[in-house]
Design a protein around this motif. Structure first.
Motif: not given
Length: 437
Positions: A326-339, A341-354
């Motif tokens: 359950a991180p404070e900051h979560l970065e999704l540095e992946v090819g399809d961050p929106w896909a 995202l559906e699996q993320v339940r707990h994070a303070g702020a989510i940063f989408m994409g590179s």
């Protein structure tokens, strides 16, 4: 130095250790010191503030120097560049625009038999904002805490921040405070500043809510005064967790990990990746970027103790581990961050994409950077307008409506052994029936 782990069980153990880093025995033992500071300020007021400022901050102040003067506030604008002032104003606008979308609305609902129910939101009377200082300056913290309070229409906002060399406060912090609409600022910090806000002194007014991050003494002080005042959260050391696949740039990932580590020697920087090659490249890049780092000693300590790279078999496993942490900051540095995202339940702020480094959120994206840490994102959210508001329930019953629920209310009251509760309804409904006959 930074380690690479490939076993899920070992990864879970390490993530749990990092998440619990605020609960070691040394930190718990500091609570006794904080209790003493709180009680002394409560009893002695300004005298205790001056004594503790000398003891902890090595600054000798008089009571009339606690509050930042208008002359100092004016001078701050001459001590910073126009470019920085413009950057502060841009951040202020972005943050204000975002938080204006978050204002809860009072509402009233009219039901059958003239029953009226609703919620009425009102701001607290006074808010206190703590801004870390001393050797560092955090104008972004000023904006992130003050602007939601302003948007919530809090009529009285007080800011405290520890003095630096020669009793000074960073001009950038003073400019940010004024741009956010704060004029009442005191040069005090640590647990003693939290005590002053919670209990009031001859100079510092008592407030209703205290927000803002600080060191372990500040955090413990907020914990101990909760109940006397409201608080935003018990913010621990900062943390970032990055989920990356083969599309991620190792230079960028390493920079983002170091950006978190340079905050504090207890800051956590974690990478979960499906690409073992990326893991090795990030490890090498972190070492390279540390070579000439201006905050190398502190940053190296954070990376050595609370830095981690985990190679996982899938993005699903990465998401599962992230949800456990359950991180404070979560970065999704992946090819399809929106896909993902559906699996993320707990994070303070989510940063989408590179193209979305966490630093954008720290300064001016708009969402608040005061976020839950140490696993609190499982149940808590960012600081916002709601932090400075409370609501009152609105309830109105007509005689007809009260008559219809009279028996049920009386039965419930009798079941709880509260006869006057039952009588308060029975007497009214009997009067209504007598009036009808």
């Amino acid at each position: 130095m930074l380690r690479i782990i490939t076993q899920p069980s070992e990864a879970r153990t390490e993530l749990r250790r990092i998440c619990d880093r605020m609960h070691d025995d040394q930190i718990v033992h500091k609570e006794a010191t904080v209790r003493e500071v709180l009680q002394t300020v409560k009893r002695q007021g300004d005298k205790a503030l001056l004594d503790y400022t000398l003891e902890f901050d090595r600054q000798t102040l008089r009571a009339d120097e606690l509050r930042i003067s208008g002359t100092e506030l004016d001078a701050a604008y001459r001590q910073v560049s126009n470019e920085l002032i413009n950057a502060i104003r841009l951040a202020r606008k972005q943050i204000e625009d975002f938080h204006r979308q978050r204002i809860p609305k009072s509402w009233v609902q009219f039901g059958d038999d003239d029953v009226v129910l609703g919620k009425r939101y009102t701001p607290v009377d006074r808010a206190g904002i703590y801004v870390p200082g001393g050797q560092a300056a955090y104008p972004s913290t000023v904006l992130m805490n003050a602007i939601p309070a302003k948007v919530a229409a809090v009529p009285h906002i007080v800011m405290v921040t520890p003095p630096g060399p020669d009793k000074t406060v960073s001009p950038a912090v003073l400019v940010a405070a004024q741009e956010a609409g704060i004029q009442e600022i005191y040069r005090i910090g640590g647990a003693q500043a939290v005590a002053a806000l919670a209990y009031g002194t001859e100079t510092v007014p008592k407030v209703d809510v205290i927000t803002g991050p600080g060191n372990v003494y500040v955090t413990l002080a907020k914990k101990l005064v909760y109940g006397t005042v409201g608080i935003d959260s018990l913010a621990g050391p900062s943390e970032v967790l990055i989920i990356a696949d083969e599309t991620a740039n190792p230079v960028h990932v390493a920079a983002d990990m170091l950006a978190q580590a340079e905050h504090d020697q207890m800051a956590a920087s974690i990478l979960l990746t499906t690409d073992s090659g990326l893991a090795l490249k990030v490890l090498a890049e972190v070492e390279q970027q540390l070579v000439d780092h201006p905050r190398r000693l502190l940053t190296e300590k954070a990376i050595a103790h609370y830095g981690l790279i985990v190679v996982v078999d899938s993005l699903k496993t990465a998401a599962d581990l992230s949800n456990e942490f359950a991180p404070e900051h979560l970065e999704l540095e992946v090819g399809d961050p929106w896909a993902l995202l559906e699996q993320v339940r707990h994070a303070g702020a989510i940063f989408m994409g590179s193209s979305t480094p966490e630093a954008v959120g720290d300064y001016l994206a708009g969402p608040n950077h005061t976020l839950p840490t140490s696993g609190a994102a499982r149940y808590a959210s960012a600081l916002g307008v709601e932090t400075f508001l409370k609501y009152s329930s609105l309830i109105q019953y007509s005689p007809v409506a009260l008559q219809k629920v009279s028996d049920a209310v009386q039965l419930l009251a009798q079941a709880e052994g509260l006869p006057s509760h039952a009588a308060s309804v029975r007497l009214r409904t009997q009067q209504y029936l007598d009036g009808e006959t």
